[in-house]
Write a protein that holds these residues in place. Structure first.
Motif, PDB file in Angstrom:
ATOM      1  N   ALA A   4       0.843  -1.202   0.000  1.00 45.96           N
ATOM      2  CA  ALA A   4       0.000   0.000   0.000  1.00 45.96           C
ATOM      3  C   ALA A   4       0.873   1.246   0.000  1.00 45.96           C
ATOM      4  N   THR A   5       1.706   1.360  -1.046  1.00 49.44           N
ATOM      5  CA  THR A   5       2.641   2.477  -1.167  1.00 49.44           C
ATOM      6  C   THR A   5       2.643   2.968  -2.609  1.00 49.44           C
ATOM      7  N   ALA A   6       3.027   4.222  -2.800  1.00 50.45           N
ATOM      8  CA  ALA A   6       3.110   4.791  -4.148  1.00 50.45           C
ATOM      9  C   ALA A   6       4.166   4.069  -4.973  1.00 50.45           C
ATOM     10  N   GLU A   7       5.252   3.639  -4.332  1.00 48.56           N
ATOM     11  CA  GLU A   7       6.327   2.939  -5.051  1.00 48.56           C
ATOM     12  C   GLU A   7       5.834   1.610  -5.616  1.00 48.56           C
ATOM     13  N   TYR A   8       5.048   0.890  -4.827  1.00 48.91           N
ATOM     14  CA  TYR A   8       4.540  -0.404  -5.292  1.00 48.91           C
ATOM     15  C   TYR A   8       3.557  -0.212  -6.445  1.00 48.91           C
ATOM     16  N   LEU A   9       2.707   0.805  -6.346  1.00 41.83           N
ATOM     17  CA  LEU A   9       1.756   1.078  -7.418  1.00 41.83           C
ATOM     18  C   LEU A   9       2.481   1.403  -8.720  1.00 41.83           C
ATOM     19  N   GLU A  10       3.554   2.168  -8.636  1.00 34.95           N
ATOM     20  CA  GLU A  10       4.349   2.465  -9.831  1.00 34.95           C
ATOM     21  C   GLU A  10       4.987   1.200 -10.398  1.00 34.95           C
ATOM     22  N   LYS A  11       5.381   0.307  -9.526  1.00 38.10           N
ATOM     23  CA  LYS A  11       5.972  -0.967  -9.973  1.00 38.10           C
ATOM     24  C   LYS A  11       4.951  -1.772 -10.770  1.00 38.10           C
ATOM     25  N   LEU A  12       3.694  -1.805 -10.305  1.00 42.37           N
ATOM     26  CA  LEU A  12       2.642  -2.513 -11.040  1.00 42.37           C
ATOM     27  C   LEU A  12       2.434  -1.894 -12.419  1.00 42.37           C
ATOM     28  N   LYS A  13       2.428  -0.579 -12.484  1.00 44.11           N
ATOM     29  CA  LYS A  13       2.253   0.100 -13.773  1.00 44.11           C
ATOM     30  C   LYS A  13       3.399  -0.241 -14.728  1.00 44.11           C
ATOM     31  N   ASP A  14       4.609  -0.296 -14.194  1.00 41.23           N
ATOM     32  CA  ASP A  14       5.763  -0.614 -15.030  1.00 41.23           C
ATOM     33  C   ASP A  14       5.700  -2.048 -15.548  1.00 41.23           C
ATOM     34  N   LEU A  15       5.230  -2.967 -14.701  1.00 42.28           N
ATOM     35  CA  LEU A  15       5.254  -4.387 -15.053  1.00 42.28           C
ATOM     36  C   LEU A  15       4.161  -4.768 -16.048  1.00 42.28           C
ATOM     37  N   PHE A  16       2.938  -4.268 -15.865  1.00 39.88           N
ATOM     38  CA  PHE A  16       1.881  -4.696 -16.789  1.00 39.88           C
ATOM     39  C   PHE A  16       0.929  -3.573 -17.202  1.00 39.88           C
ATOM     40  N   GLY A  17       1.345  -2.331 -17.016  1.00 40.34           N
ATOM     41  CA  GLY A  17       0.509  -1.212 -17.434  1.00 40.34           C
ATOM     42  C   GLY A  17       0.290  -1.144 -18.929  1.00 40.34           C
ATOM     43  N   GLU A  18       1.323  -1.484 -19.705  1.00 37.20           N
ATOM     44  CA  GLU A  18       1.226  -1.372 -21.167  1.00 37.20           C
ATOM     45  C   GLU A  18       0.239  -2.377 -21.762  1.00 37.20           C
ATOM     46  N   PRO A  19       0.337  -3.692 -21.452  1.00 28.82           N
ATOM     47  CA  PRO A  19      -0.675  -4.614 -22.003  1.00 28.82           C
ATOM     48  C   PRO A  19      -2.066  -4.326 -21.458  1.00 28.82           C
ATOM     49  N   LEU A  20      -2.166  -3.882 -20.225  1.00 25.99           N
ATOM     50  CA  LEU A  20      -3.474  -3.570 -19.663  1.00 25.99           C
ATOM     51  C   LEU A  20      -4.133  -2.427 -20.449  1.00 25.99           C
ATOM     52  N   GLU A  21      -3.355  -1.425 -20.798  1.00 21.19           N
ATOM     53  CA  GLU A  21      -3.863  -0.307 -21.607  1.00 21.19           C
ATOM     54  C   GLU A  21      -4.319  -0.795 -22.984  1.00 21.19           C
ATOM     55  N   ARG A  22      -3.546  -1.706 -23.568  1.00 19.62           N
ATOM     56  CA  ARG A  22      -3.902  -2.231 -24.888  1.00 19.62           C
ATOM     57  C   ARG A  22      -5.226  -2.992 -24.839  1.00 19.62           C
ATOM     58  N   TYR A  23      -5.415  -3.853 -23.813  1.00 15.67           N
ATOM     59  CA  TYR A  23      -6.675  -4.577 -23.666  1.00 15.67           C
ATOM     60  C   TYR A  23      -7.835  -3.605 -23.444  1.00 15.67           C
ATOM     61  N   TYR A  24      -7.574  -2.590 -22.661  1.00 15.02           N
ATOM     62  CA  TYR A  24      -8.607  -1.585 -22.370  1.00 15.02           C
ATOM     63  C   TYR A  24      -9.082  -0.915 -23.659  1.00 15.02           C
ATOM     64  N   GLN A  25      -8.165  -0.503 -24.517  1.00 13.36           N
ATOM     65  CA  GLN A  25      -8.533   0.167 -25.762  1.00 13.36           C
ATOM     66  C   GLN A  25      -9.298  -0.772 -26.697  1.00 13.36           C
TER      67      GLN A  25
END
Length: 391
Positions: A306-327
């Motif tokens: 429950a930290t900003a650093e961990y949330l950024e880590k999640l975005k780095d790890l799978f933010g890109e494919p998640l955005e692609r599926y969303y679109q």
């Protein structure tokens, strides 16, 4: 999917029955033969049936299916048993993100993919392909083959179906709704029955879980407390408590440790009841959560994630494919539940971080007392939290 005429007739009749009842009563007797192919790979013989407890899985043209590949050497993306369902039956890309977070933290869960489905030549749009409970799941996540089991929910669904036409059918009725009152059943029971080793493992798992619910054994003798604490913490982070209800829980008996691990399933991330200021499904009253070992691991995990650093880590790890599926899903769905999870995760992060760091966790007073000519300091302390506090 190529579903023959007779098989489709059987599926349509079962669907009509479920829509009339308001609940789907499904069993192995409902499987019908069909074939399937992934891209240009080999055509596989399969059997399939409708799936889903509530009829949201059967509305419109996008029905949910449970599929078993019947060819011994056949598999789809490494899976012989899986479900196909509309992404709206969970919560679109947020559910996919939750699965990635679980994989990252080595908590067992089902593999989860987005696929296009063509049914008898008609393009049906984007579905979710979700793994079912088979040894493939364990092997893909580094566990030894073993027993996957659950508390049988069949009677609960018959109770729900029996009362569904009452306007307040989710009120307090005399249901069989206590976990330990229900039968423990294993997935792949026929295969287990054919193996002495697997039958012994299932007996051990069954005795462990019943003994826990009956208070004969302590949680640390039955549960992998570190795994359960982490599971509850990540679940809380994603407001996915739907998966912690007893009828959605799936268990793995680890033959190496002799302990039971959770398998996250049917999580419904950011359920409609989710509120940014409250837990979606508080599990403080859950008997599996009520043990200091699990609660300790829960707090330790929340303190880390429950930290900003961990949330950024999640975005780095799978933010890109998640955005692609969303679109891609936006091209098919206009649904308020279809959204990227980051804002809600940030809200959860802030809420949970404050929740485990309250202004004052303990209240107390002291007094000096005299006893046989000596003075002593007497402390009276009260824990103000629902979690244990270590001094």
């Amino acid at each position: 999917l190529d579903v023959p005429f007779d098989s489709m007739l059987a599926l349509e009749a079962k669907r009509e029955e479920a829509l009339n009842l308001g609940v789907l009563y499904a069993s192995d007797d409902d499987f019908v033969p069909a074939t399937m192919r992934l891209n240009e790979e080999q055509t596989l013989d399969i059997k399939l049936r409708l799936k889903g407890d509530w009829v949201d899985h059967l509305e419109g043209q996008k029905w949910s299916f449970r599929i078993h590949v019947t060819e011994a050497d056949g598999a789809v993306m490494g899976m012989m048993r899986f479900s196909l369902q509309g992404p709206q039956t969970r919560t679109f890309v947020s559910e996919w993100g939750f699965h990635q977070n679980l994989f990252m933290e080595d908590i067992l869960t089902t593999r989860y993919h987005f696929v296009n489905v063509v049914l008898n030549g008609e393009h049906n749009g984007i579905y979710v392909l979700e793994e079912s409970f088979h040894e493939d799941l364990l092997e893909s996540q580094g566990r030894r083959a073993g027993i996957i089991f659950r508390l049988n929910e069949e009677i609960l669904w018959y109770d729900w179906g029996n009362l569904i036409d009452f306007p307040d059918h989710e009120g307090h009725y005399l249901w069989v709704d206590y976990p330990a009152n229900n039968e423990i059943t294993a997935f792949r029971s026929n295969k287990i029955a054919e193996s002495e080793a697997l039958s012994a493992e299932f007996q051990a798992a069954e005795e462990l879980l019943y003994s826990l619910y009956q208070g004969i054994l302590s949680p640390d003798q039955v549960l992998d407390e570190a795994a359960w604490g982490k599971f509850f913490a990540i679940t809380d982070f994603w407001a996915a408590g739907h998966g912690t209800r007893w009828h959605n829980l799936r268990f793995y008996y680890n033959p190496v440790t002799g302990l039971i691990e959770p398998i996250a399933f049917d999580n419904y991330v950011f359920h409609p009841s989710f509120d940014r200021d409250q837990l979606a499904y508080p599990f403080q009253g859950d008997s599996l959560f009520q043990t200091p070992g699990i609660q300790k691991a829960y707090v330790e995990t929340l303190s880390r994630i429950a930290t900003a650093e961990y949330l950024e880590k999640l975005k780095d790890l799978f933010g890109e494919p998640l955005e692609r599926y969303y679109q891609l899903l936006l091209q098919e769905y206009q649904d308020p539940a279809l959204e990227l999870p980051w804002d809600k995760l940030e809200s959860r992060m802030n809420f949970l971080s404050r929740n485990i760091n309250p202004h004052q966790p303990v209240r107390g007073n002291y007094q000096v007392v005299q006893d046989q000519g000596s003075s002593f300091l007497k402390l009276s302390l009260v824990n103000l939290m629902s979690l244990p506090v270590q001094l």
